[in-house]
Every structure is written in C-alpha cells, then in structure tokens.
Design a protein around this motif. Structure first.
Motif, PDB file in Angstrom:
ATOM      1  N   ASN A 264     -34.316  43.562  59.894  1.00 36.02           N
ATOM      2  CA  ASN A 264     -34.376  43.461  58.439  1.00 36.02           C
ATOM      3  C   ASN A 264     -33.788  44.680  57.721  1.00 36.02           C
ATOM      4  O   ASN A 264     -33.919  44.820  56.505  1.00 36.02           O
ATOM      5  CB  ASN A 264     -35.821  43.242  57.959  1.00 36.02           C
ATOM      6  CG  ASN A 264     -35.875  42.420  56.691  1.00 36.02           C
ATOM      7  OD1 ASN A 264     -35.019  41.577  56.439  1.00 36.02           O
ATOM      8  ND2 ASN A 264     -36.880  42.666  55.876  1.00 36.02           N
ATOM      9  N   LYS A 265     -33.138  45.554  58.499  1.00 35.53           N
ATOM     10  CA  LYS A 265     -32.475  46.713  57.891  1.00 35.53           C
ATOM     11  C   LYS A 265     -30.990  46.728  58.237  1.00 35.53           C
ATOM     12  O   LYS A 265     -30.138  46.932  57.377  1.00 35.53           O
ATOM     13  CB  LYS A 265     -33.136  48.015  58.331  1.00 35.53           C
ATOM     14  CG  LYS A 265     -32.499  49.254  57.718  1.00 35.53           C
ATOM     15  CD  LYS A 265     -33.209  50.519  58.160  1.00 35.53           C
ATOM     16  CE  LYS A 265     -32.548  51.756  57.537  1.00 35.53           C
ATOM     17  NZ  LYS A 265     -33.203  53.018  57.989  1.00 35.53           N
TER      18      LYS A 265
ATOM     19  N   LYS B 211     -30.136  32.285  57.524  1.00 35.40           N
ATOM     20  CA  LYS B 211     -30.341  33.304  56.499  1.00 35.40           C
ATOM     21  C   LYS B 211     -29.077  34.146  56.325  1.00 35.40           C
ATOM     22  O   LYS B 211     -28.624  34.390  55.199  1.00 35.40           O
ATOM     23  CB  LYS B 211     -31.516  34.193  56.900  1.00 35.40           C
ATOM     24  CG  LYS B 211     -31.769  35.373  55.974  1.00 35.40           C
ATOM     25  CD  LYS B 211     -32.311  34.941  54.638  1.00 35.40           C
ATOM     26  CE  LYS B 211     -32.716  36.144  53.783  1.00 35.40           C
ATOM     27  NZ  LYS B 211     -33.114  35.747  52.403  1.00 35.40           N
TER      28      LYS B 211
ATOM     29  N   ASP C 177     -27.130  33.644  52.791  1.00 32.90           N
ATOM     30  CA  ASP C 177     -27.398  34.723  51.833  1.00 32.90           C
ATOM     31  C   ASP C 177     -26.364  35.824  52.069  1.00 32.90           C
ATOM     32  O   ASP C 177     -26.621  36.819  52.763  1.00 32.90           O
ATOM     33  CB  ASP C 177     -28.821  35.252  52.014  1.00 32.90           C
ATOM     34  CG  ASP C 177     -29.251  36.159  50.863  1.00 32.90           C
ATOM     35  OD1 ASP C 177     -28.360  36.705  50.172  1.00 32.90           O
ATOM     36  OD2 ASP C 177     -30.469  36.335  50.673  1.00 32.90           O
TER      37      ASP C 177
ATOM     38  N   ASP D 179     -24.915  38.184  50.219  1.00 26.39           N
ATOM     39  CA  ASP D 179     -25.169  39.554  49.753  1.00 26.39           C
ATOM     40  C   ASP D 179     -26.145  40.274  50.683  1.00 26.39           C
ATOM     41  O   ASP D 179     -25.959  41.464  51.007  1.00 26.39           O
ATOM     42  CB  ASP D 179     -25.729  39.534  48.324  1.00 26.39           C
ATOM     43  CG  ASP D 179     -24.688  39.096  47.299  1.00 26.39           C
ATOM     44  OD1 ASP D 179     -23.480  39.191  47.614  1.00 26.39           O
ATOM     45  OD2 ASP D 179     -25.077  38.652  46.203  1.00 26.39           O
ATOM     46  N   TYR D 180     -27.176  39.573  51.107  1.00 26.30           N
ATOM     47  CA  TYR D 180     -28.157  40.149  52.040  1.00 26.30           C
ATOM     48  C   TYR D 180     -27.478  40.493  53.369  1.00 26.30           C
ATOM     49  O   TYR D 180     -27.668  41.588  53.917  1.00 26.30           O
ATOM     50  CB  TYR D 180     -29.285  39.143  52.252  1.00 26.30           C
ATOM     51  CG  TYR D 180     -30.297  39.509  53.308  1.00 26.30           C
ATOM     52  CD1 TYR D 180     -31.202  40.538  53.091  1.00 26.30           C
ATOM     53  CD2 TYR D 180     -30.361  38.809  54.506  1.00 26.30           C
ATOM     54  CE1 TYR D 180     -32.150  40.869  54.056  1.00 26.30           C
ATOM     55  CE2 TYR D 180     -31.303  39.130  55.472  1.00 26.30           C
ATOM     56  CZ  TYR D 180     -32.196  40.161  55.237  1.00 26.30           C
ATOM     57  OH  TYR D 180     -33.120  40.484  56.191  1.00 26.30           O
TER      58      TYR D 180
ATOM     59  N   ALA E 191     -25.311  43.583  53.074  1.00 26.54           N
ATOM     60  CA  ALA E 191     -26.110  44.810  52.999  1.00 26.54           C
ATOM     61  C   ALA E 191     -26.570  45.249  54.385  1.00 26.54           C
ATOM     62  O   ALA E 191     -26.483  46.441  54.734  1.00 26.54           O
ATOM     63  CB  ALA E 191     -27.312  44.588  52.079  1.00 26.54           C
ATOM     64  N   LEU E 192     -27.034  44.306  55.193  1.00 28.69           N
ATOM     65  CA  LEU E 192     -27.444  44.639  56.565  1.00 28.69           C
ATOM     66  C   LEU E 192     -26.261  45.141  57.378  1.00 28.69           C
ATOM     67  O   LEU E 192     -26.377  46.114  58.136  1.00 28.69           O
ATOM     68  CB  LEU E 192     -28.063  43.408  57.241  1.00 28.69           C
ATOM     69  CG  LEU E 192     -29.366  42.838  56.677  1.00 28.69           C
ATOM     70  CD1 LEU E 192     -29.913  41.764  57.616  1.00 28.69           C
ATOM     71  CD2 LEU E 192     -30.408  43.916  56.467  1.00 28.69           C
TER      72      LEU E 192
END
Length: 363
Positions: free
Chosen positions: A303-304, A323, A327, A329-330, A333-334
């Motif tokens: 999750n990071k 997921k 998603d 953008d998520y 980010a990861l």
C-alpha cells in the motif's frame, strides 16, 4: 586485481544480468573476466555476448550436465590467467568453483541468488551439494536478508558470511523509461518477466488472469522469459477461456522496451532472493502486484510502493490487480514510490563498491 566470475549459465536471467551489473560497475583498476561451462545447448549464450565489452570470456567444456573434470580445467585457467579471486553463482558453479579455488590456491566468493524448491530428485541432490560446498568458500555473500537467514542452516561459520544487498544497473532502465509514450490501444497489459520454473508459481498468474478475463476483455497477459515449465504452461493456457489474450514471448533482447509498456507487473513466486526483474519493474515505474514473501518484501511495502497479497490468496490477488488497473492515479503514486526506493537502495554502483572492499580484504 583480477576477478573471475564463474557461472553455469542456461539462459539470460537474473543471475546473468547481475554478473554483468557487478562487473560493469567495478573500477578500472579491477580486471573482470568471465568463465562459463560449455554444455549442450549453451553454445550461444547471451551473457557471453554482453560481457564482451567488459572483459575476456573463457569456456570450460563439460561432457554432461555435471562433469568433475571441469574442476581441473577451471583450476588451470585460474593459474594461467593469474586470477586473484573466483566469484561463483549457482549451485553447480559453487561446487566446481570452490574445488577449483582450493586446487589453485585462491579465495572463492559464493553469492547465492536463491534456492530452487525443485521436484526432481537429482536436481534436489545437486542443490544440496551446492549448499554444502558453500561451507568451504572463503566468503558467502547472499544478496537478500532472507537468503542470509536461509544459508545459516547449512552450518556456515559466521565469520564466512557477509551481507551485500542486491543491486541493479538502473542506467539502462532509465534510458528506456524516458522513451515511454502514450498507448495507442485501450487494452491494458499485465506482464511478467523471468524464468519459467517451479518456484515462480506461474500457474497462479494464468489462473488469476483467466478469472479476471471472464469479467472484462480489455486486458492481455504478456509473459517474457523461458524455462523448463514453459511447455506445460503453454499447454495449460490452451485450456483457458483467456488463451487468445495470453502471449508467451520467450527470451527477448528488447525486454526493457516491453516492460516499459506494461500497465501492471505481476509476480506469484513462492520463493525468491531479491528478484532483479522486480527491481527493474520498480525502476521503470510500473505498478506492482505480488504475493507477500521474503525477498519481495524488501522491495515492495504494501500500500506504499505496490500491493502484496498473502501467499496463495488468489481472491485478494485478483482484487489487487483490478485496483491497480482501474485506479490509475493510485497506481502511479505507488509506482513512483517504488522507483524512488529502488534508486536510493539498490544501485549497482553501491553494490560494486561493497564487493570491491570484500575482494581487497580477501586478497
């Protein structure tokens, strides 16, 4: 100082690329040479081609898969070339290399890259012998914390153990990453790069993809690499509803360009060191989904910098894939966090500097 890298190579995978990365980043006052066993089917090794700009390559002829006469040939080579340290990679090269080093009177460094949970009895025996041979090396240098724990069960003396964290040549990855362009298709690519062997547990990838494909057809699965399990995996894929969306591309010289265009990098291994292919995926800024096992958890924080599912939890694995695919953008980010982490902690230059210090101590 002359360092001889010795490997019984059968392809061009993590260990081979690791040898190149280390040799390439050692300073100019170190001469790196390569020795490979010459066995049926290994006459045209990609490793040899790519090592050419770095140093000389020497062939050790083998009459079969295991030939103890190679020890004498390797020891003679060491003396002829005035080698200072031999550095071995893989259970077979560990056995031959340790014996040859003793015969030639030079130090031997063994780097375990991972242990195979093989089904074949003969292969398991060779792996066991390789692990036993590490006890007679001058230094055993695992490339992950989990491997450091694993090798201690072979009764290796503590003063023979050293830990140098794995590294990857990020310059070639970055060069390709910068060429990334917007995709011309709405199809999302889920991909894997690596050996097709039992511990990679690739049937889990196929099953997860097939389940997901039944829900949505905007995905494809691209598998890069080769190995003993590939024929059976291809046969199994032929029984799946998603078979037309699965591509077995084999070994590819343009693997980084293909990796660059993945929308998601996936691994379902049950046993790993620190996978080079995963480091490259992180450096390429590709979102990652994998099973949560030792080695992978040194690269990915759940999750990071990616998503980690419990081992064999196929339902959670599928949810993680969805997921990261949906998603965007998520996922970005990861992936950005993973890229930063790998650049800060797993550079080949840092790894080479630490090995150079070790080699100097031994000599």
């Amino acid at each position: 100082m002359k360092i001889l890298q010795f490997i019984c190579s059968t392809g061009f995978y993590g260990a081979e690329r690791w040898v190149l990365a280390l040799s390439k980043h050692l300073p100019d006052n170190v001469t790196s040479e390569l020795a490979v066993t010459l066995e049926p089917g290994t006459e045209e090794l990609e490793l040899v081609k790519q090592f050419a700009p770095i140093g000389n390559t020497h062939y050790i002829p083998m009459k079969g898969r295991f030939d103890f006469s190679a020890v004498t040939k390797l020891a003679e080579l060491i003396k002829q070339q005035n080698i200072d340290v031999i550095h071995t990679h893989g259970y077979k090269s560990d056995i031959l290399g340790v014996l040859a080093a003793r015969k030639a009177g030079i130090p031997c460094v063994v780097t375990p890259h991972g242990f195979e949970n093989a089904a074949d009895f003969k292969l398991r025996l060779f792996i066991w012998l390789g692990c036993q041979s590490m006890r007679f090396a001058d230094k055993v240098v695992p490339l992950s914390k989990q491997l450091m724990v694993d090798v201690q069960k072979f009764n290796i003396k503590q003063d023979k153990l050293a830990y140098i964290q794995n590294g990857v040549d990020l310059s070639e990855v970055e060069e390709v990453r910068l060429t990334k362009a917007p995709k011309s298709s709405d199809i999302k690519t889920i991909g894997f790069v690596g050996q097709m062997i039992s511990r990679k547990n690739m049937k889990a990838i196929l099953d997860c993809f097939d389940t997901l494909y039944k829900k949505r057809q905007d995905i494809e699965l691209v598998l890069l690499g080769d190995g003993e399990d590939r024929p059976e995996l291809e046969r199994y894929t032929g029984t799946l509803q998603s078979k037309e969306a699965v591509k077995f591309l084999g070994f590819r010289n343009d693997r980084l360009q293909l990796l660059r265009d993945f929308d998601l990098f996936v691994m379902t291994s049950t046993l790993e060191g620190i996978p080079r292919c995963l480091m490259e995926a992180c450096a390429m800024e590709i979102p990652v989904s994998a099973y949560d096992i030792a080695g992978i958890d040194q690269l990915i924080t759940h999750n990071k910098s990616g998503l980690l599912a419990p081992l064999h939890d196929s339902q959670q694995l599928q949810q993680d894939w969805e997921k990261l695919l949906d998603d965007v953008d998520y996922a970005k980010a990861l992936a950005a966090n993973a890229k930063n982490f790998v650049e800060e902690n797993f550079s080949a230059k840092r790894m080479a500097d630490e090995y150079l210090h070790l080699f100097k101590q031994l000599v």
